[in-house]
Design a protein around this motif. Structure first.
Motif, PDB file in Angstrom:
ATOM      1  N   PHE A 137      43.106  65.309 -62.670  1.00  0.00           N
ATOM      2  CA  PHE A 137      42.618  65.511 -63.831  1.00  0.00           C
ATOM      3  C   PHE A 137      41.208  64.287 -63.728  1.00  0.00           C
ATOM      4  O   PHE A 137      40.396  64.023 -64.404  1.00  0.00           O
ATOM      5  N   ALA A 162      52.484  66.441 -78.205  1.00  0.00           N
ATOM      6  CA  ALA A 162      51.677  67.466 -79.079  1.00  0.00           C
ATOM      7  C   ALA A 162      50.218  66.335 -79.601  1.00  0.00           C
ATOM      8  O   ALA A 162      49.419  67.023 -79.116  1.00  0.00           O
ATOM      9  N   ILE A 208      49.805  63.736 -78.565  1.00  0.00           N
ATOM     10  CA  ILE A 208      49.229  63.133 -77.208  1.00  0.00           C
ATOM     11  C   ILE A 208      47.620  64.703 -76.897  1.00  0.00           C
ATOM     12  O   ILE A 208      46.867  63.854 -75.732  1.00  0.00           O
ATOM     13  N   SER A 209      48.240  65.136 -76.760  1.00  0.00           N
ATOM     14  CA  SER A 209      47.553  66.249 -76.393  1.00  0.00           C
ATOM     15  C   SER A 209      46.532  66.559 -76.811  1.00  0.00           C
ATOM     16  O   SER A 209      45.027  66.972 -76.184  1.00  0.00           O
ATOM     17  N   PHE A 211      44.589  64.159 -74.909  1.00  0.00           N
ATOM     18  CA  PHE A 211      43.776  64.450 -73.616  1.00  0.00           C
ATOM     19  C   PHE A 211      42.403  65.480 -73.882  1.00  0.00           C
ATOM     20  O   PHE A 211      41.556  65.650 -72.547  1.00  0.00           O
ATOM     21  N   ARG A 212      43.009  66.383 -74.534  1.00  0.00           N
ATOM     22  CA  ARG A 212      41.839  67.504 -74.333  1.00  0.00           C
ATOM     23  C   ARG A 212      40.729  66.915 -74.458  1.00  0.00           C
ATOM     24  O   ARG A 212      39.444  67.551 -73.982  1.00  0.00           O
ATOM     25  N   LEU A 256      39.659  65.833 -71.610  1.00  0.00           N
ATOM     26  CA  LEU A 256      39.014  66.871 -70.410  1.00  0.00           C
ATOM     27  C   LEU A 256      38.209  67.441 -70.787  1.00  0.00           C
ATOM     28  O   LEU A 256      37.493  68.737 -69.638  1.00  0.00           O
TER      29      LEU A 256
END
Lengths: 163, 163
Positions: B61, B87, B89-90, B93-94, B97
DNA sequence: GTAATTTCTAAACCTAACTTTAGATCAAGC
DNA sequence: GCTTGATCTAAAGTTAGGTTTAGAAATTAC
């Protein structure tokens, strides 16, 4: 309408915000082709302003200088590019761009189902799918997930049951 | 359930497709923290497989290693990360992103109205808008369009009427 | 005509993200 | 016990995309 006086490298630098050294570097990479005046100094077409702007924009999208040189090759060398010339180049550019964005979004969507569920790095994880990352990957000789030569069904990145 | 034997660097390399040297480099960058066995060789948690996979995905990414170290800092150092840890951390990140994809799409849409019409590099061109590119730009000290310090209203990249 | 800017070239330097190399040590198989 | 393969460290090399430096020549400004 001969070659006229042309503009100096300093003028282009001031107008684009690029460093003079960067413009010289771009010449070395074949992105612009100035001629020389009697004293040996570079002279550019005014239209190189737009050429350089295109370079800057394409870089924002993550294209490498060789990529960009490829885009620019379709522009006429001798004459000043017309609006039609730029429209033509934009088609090719859009194509690459669309594919890049599509790849990113696909990865993002896969990520949603992956990181949250904890399957990350399992061979069956959607992010492991070689098709997606093969599409348009960044520069550098990096292995990406599942990108090894000779990777058999048993060979993928894998996590058993350890969290 | 003590520290167990741990896995070797070669095992992780084989499972992730990363080069052994890359994993050592990642350790130097603080992305993984192996311990040493009696002979001085690195031993990793099995869960570092997932950690390294995350690194690889984040790189796809376009995130830098320092960025990724930032993401991973929210993971527990001592214990094996749970599904909930990943979950959490995501989410961060999202966020990054989404912003990156949004920026790319905005630029793409602006491009449609710009390259075709020939206005490219004019101060009024949508691509010239500093807001868009300031959002999340790539690495390296590069000037981007309109990104000069002290750029007044008169100072932007500009093309007069030469094609 | 002199001074201040620009520009010139070539080569060295810079960051990110690694790889390669060299020589030494460790671990595993027989 | 010995050999083979894995791993170790430190340092140098690599690619992309430039910047910096040094000294000289050209151009511009007054």
């Amino acid at each position: 309408m001969a070659k006229s006086a042309g503009v100096s490298i300093g003028y282009l630098a001031e107008r684009t915000g690029l460093a003079v050294s960067a413009i010289r570097y771009y010449e070395a990479q074949g992105l612009v082709e100035p001629w020389r005046n009697a004293g040996g100094q570079r002279r550019f077409h005014r239209s190189d302003l737009r050429r350089l702007s295109f370079v800057m924009i394409a870089q924002q999208f993550g294209f490498s200088l060789p990529d960009i040189r490829g885009f620019l090759k379709s522009l006429p060398g001798g004459r000043t590019p017309t609006q039609e010339d730029w429209a033509a180049i934009s088609t090719e550019f859009r194509d690459h761009l669309d594919r890049r964005i599509e790849t990113l979004m696909k990865l993002r969507d896969n990520l949603d189902g992956c990181i949250g569920c904890g399957c990350l790095s399992l061979p069956r994880c959607a992010l492991y799918n070689p098709q997606d990352k093969a599409a348009e990957k960044g520069s550098g000789p990096r292995y990406l997930m599942g990108d090894r030569p000779e990777a058999g069904p048993e060979a993928g990145p894998e996590v058993e049951n350890e969290g």
